[in-house]
Design a protein around this motif. Structure first.
Motif, PDB file in Angstrom:
ATOM      1  N   GLU A 154       0.870  -1.178   0.000  1.00 18.36           N
ATOM      2  CA  GLU A 154       0.000   0.000   0.000  1.00 18.36           C
ATOM      3  C   GLU A 154       0.900   1.218   0.000  1.00 18.36           C
ATOM      4  O   GLU A 154       1.734   1.390   0.901  1.00 18.36           O
ATOM      5  CB  GLU A 154      -0.931   0.006   1.212  1.00 18.36           C
ATOM      6  N   LYS A 155       0.734   2.063  -1.023  1.00 12.58           N
ATOM      7  CA  LYS A 155       1.665   3.168  -1.217  1.00 12.58           C
ATOM      8  C   LYS A 155       0.957   4.387  -1.785  1.00 12.58           C
ATOM      9  O   LYS A 155       0.056   4.258  -2.607  1.00 12.58           O
ATOM     10  CB  LYS A 155       2.786   2.738  -2.187  1.00 12.58           C
ATOM     11  N   HIS A 156       1.372   5.553  -1.341  1.00 10.90           N
ATOM     12  CA  HIS A 156       0.982   6.824  -1.953  1.00 10.90           C
ATOM     13  C   HIS A 156       2.000   7.871  -1.530  1.00 10.90           C
ATOM     14  O   HIS A 156       3.041   7.526  -0.949  1.00 10.90           O
ATOM     15  CB  HIS A 156      -0.462   7.218  -1.607  1.00 10.90           C
ATOM     16  N   VAL A 205      12.610   8.788   3.378  1.00 10.68           N
ATOM     17  CA  VAL A 205      13.252   9.067   2.086  1.00 10.68           C
ATOM     18  C   VAL A 205      12.671  10.279   1.367  1.00 10.68           C
ATOM     19  O   VAL A 205      13.352  10.879   0.530  1.00 10.68           O
ATOM     20  CB  VAL A 205      13.159   7.833   1.154  1.00 10.68           C
ATOM     21  N   PHE A 206      11.451  10.663   1.687  1.00  7.03           N
ATOM     22  CA  PHE A 206      10.799  11.746   0.944  1.00  7.03           C
ATOM     23  C   PHE A 206      10.351  12.899   1.838  1.00  7.03           C
ATOM     24  O   PHE A 206      10.499  14.056   1.503  1.00  7.03           O
ATOM     25  CB  PHE A 206       9.605  11.181   0.169  1.00  7.03           C
ATOM     26  N   LYS A 237       5.548   7.245  -2.716  1.00  3.99           N
ATOM     27  CA  LYS A 237       5.213   6.811  -4.079  1.00  3.99           C
ATOM     28  C   LYS A 237       4.245   7.799  -4.710  1.00  3.99           C
ATOM     29  O   LYS A 237       3.157   8.033  -4.195  1.00  3.99           O
ATOM     30  CB  LYS A 237       4.613   5.399  -4.033  1.00  3.99           C
ATOM     31  N   HIS A 238       4.623   8.368  -5.859  1.00  5.65           N
ATOM     32  CA  HIS A 238       3.799   9.370  -6.527  1.00  5.65           C
ATOM     33  C   HIS A 238       2.822   8.707  -7.507  1.00  5.65           C
ATOM     34  O   HIS A 238       2.958   7.548  -7.875  1.00  5.65           O
ATOM     35  CB  HIS A 238       4.684  10.367  -7.262  1.00  5.65           C
ATOM     36  N   GLU A 277      -7.537   8.492  -5.008  1.00  4.19           N
ATOM     37  CA  GLU A 277      -6.954   9.020  -3.783  1.00  4.19           C
ATOM     38  C   GLU A 277      -5.464   9.292  -3.959  1.00  4.19           C
ATOM     39  O   GLU A 277      -4.726   8.459  -4.457  1.00  4.19           O
ATOM     40  CB  GLU A 277      -7.162   8.021  -2.639  1.00  4.19           C
ATOM     41  N   LYS A 278      -5.030  10.480  -3.544  1.00 12.12           N
ATOM     42  CA  LYS A 278      -3.645  10.936  -3.539  1.00 12.12           C
ATOM     43  C   LYS A 278      -3.068  11.214  -4.923  1.00 12.12           C
ATOM     44  O   LYS A 278      -1.869  11.487  -5.041  1.00 12.12           O
ATOM     45  CB  LYS A 278      -2.737   9.936  -2.808  1.00 12.12           C
ATOM     46  N   ALA A 279      -3.864  11.144  -5.977  1.00 13.12           N
ATOM     47  CA  ALA A 279      -3.362  11.538  -7.294  1.00 13.12           C
ATOM     48  C   ALA A 279      -3.271  13.058  -7.343  1.00 13.12           C
ATOM     49  O   ALA A 279      -4.273  13.750  -7.134  1.00 13.12           O
ATOM     50  CB  ALA A 279      -4.276  11.023  -8.401  1.00 13.12           C
ATOM     51  N   ASP A 280      -2.082  13.606  -7.617  1.00 13.06           N
ATOM     52  CA  ASP A 280      -1.906  15.059  -7.536  1.00 13.06           C
ATOM     53  C   ASP A 280      -2.135  15.763  -8.868  1.00 13.06           C
ATOM     54  O   ASP A 280      -2.076  16.984  -8.936  1.00 13.06           O
ATOM     55  CB  ASP A 280      -0.521  15.411  -6.979  1.00 13.06           C
TER      56      ASP A 280
END
Length: 363
Positions: A154-156, A205-206, A237-238, A277-280
């Motif tokens: 699970e990443k964003h 890391v980010f 994760k983008h 969700e989390k899409a920029d």
């Protein structure tokens, strides 16, 4: 219909999801009150969802609301306090992940609920997500033979609100926020097998300037039944939300993708409103999700718990399951801090789980 009355604590992102689930999919439940720490936010939420009562004090809500269920969607550091107060008031409890910040809190919450004869459901939606559940039933049917490895990721690019990045409020970083999903799902898939050991590696890391907690983690869990499980969790994760699992057996394999696998692949020159969700951004190629709340399993888990309250049944996922996940989280932080595998059972006295990593990583 005699509807089960629900009071929701919290007025943020996850509360929105719970309210959509109640309103669209659970007619046997009625949300009668909402609490938020900010009175204006509580009123705005109540107006938005046509909720009769709003409060900025939990004690006042419990004293003045004849609810049957308290649905806890507040930040992690408030879970124990709200759960214990609700249990003492005789309310059944739904609580969002993680169960608590510390194992001591988890134990007190479980004990208080038992003493007051109220149900405590740990709201792990991956145990109810339709695609994941279809995969689990395929395993039960023998479709892939004997399972020897599970993977879940699970990443964003990071949470919506600031408190997630404060380790004193959240207890940790991405492992507390998202890694708990994988750990709970591993136990669900292995029929609550005993955990043998946990090994983890993690880093920031980010979001280095925003949190002392980890924003990227890999956890390997060995179960006593021989199944090895790998959890990948990230706030780095983008490109929007990524949630998928892999099931490996001696006779086959299953891949299940909750977001991109359920999306309409879209190209837009100018962009559009909401993709996932989390899409920029929605310019260029994007994965446009549909029925996002349904596909993640939120209506199914909440409907199940309301049925448990109405029919006096034991929930499929309880506070004890949430406590078991917390123990695995402790072991993961300790492993990352010490650079070695941690055997279970495991416990430690800390004010927050992430200290088991932070206090050792620079030694």
């Amino acid at each position: 219909m005699n509807r089960t009355k629900v009071a929701i604590l919290g007025a943020g992102f996850i509360s929105d999801i719970h309210l959509e689930s109640y309103h669209r999919f659970i007619p046997e439940a009625e949300v009668v009150a909402v609490y938020a720490r900010n009175a204006d936010k509580a009123k705005a939420f109540a107006d938005k969802f046509h909720i009769a009562q709003c409060y900025s004090d939990v004690d006042e809500l419990l004293a003045n609301t004849d609810c049957d269920v308290v649905d806890i969607c507040v930040p992690n550091y408030l879970h124990a306090e709200c759960c214990i107060k609700a249990a003492k008031a005789g309310k059944h409890i739904i609580i969002e992940k993680p169960l608590a910040v510390t194992l001591e809190e988890a134990d007190e919450m479980i004990a208080t609920c038992k003493v007051n004869n109220v149900k405590l459901m740990y709201a792990e939606e991956l145990c109810f997500a339709p695609k994941y559940e279809r995969a689990r039933h395929l395993v039960k049917e023998g479709a892939v033979g004997e399972v020897y490895m599970l993977k879940q990721s699970e990443k964003h690019s990071g949470p919506h609100t600031d408190w997630f990045y404060d380790i004193n409020l959240a207890g940790g970083g991405v492992l507390m926020d998202m890694g708990c999903h994988a750990l709970g799902w591993f136990r669900w898939m292995t029929n609550h097998a005993k955990v043998k050991s946990v090994y983890a590696t993690m880093d920031t890391v980010f979001h280095k300037g925003r949190t002392k907690g980890e924003d990227n983690a890999v956890v390997i869990v060995e179960f006593e039944n021989g199944v090895t499980c790998i959890a990948e969790s990230s706030w780095a994760k983008h490109g929007g939300m990524d949630d998928k699992c892999e099931i490996y057996g001696t006779g086959g394999v299953i891949y299940a993708d909750l977001f991109m696998g359920n999306a309409a692949i879209t190209y837009s020159r100018e962009g559009y409103g909401y993709a996932m969700e989390k899409a920029d951004t929605t310019a260029g190629w994007s994965f446009t999700v549909f029925e996002e709340v349904f596909n993640q399993g939120y209506p199914h888990e909440l409907k199940h718990f309301i049925e448990c309250v109405r029919d006096n049944k034991t929930p499929l996922v309880t506070g004890d399951d949430g406590r078991a996940v917390m123990e695995m989280i402790y072991a993961a932080y300790a492993s990352a801090g010490q650079g070695k595998k941690i055997n279970l059972p495991f416990t430690a006295k800390v004010s927050k789980p992430v200290d088991l990593w932070l206090d050792n990583k620079d030694k």
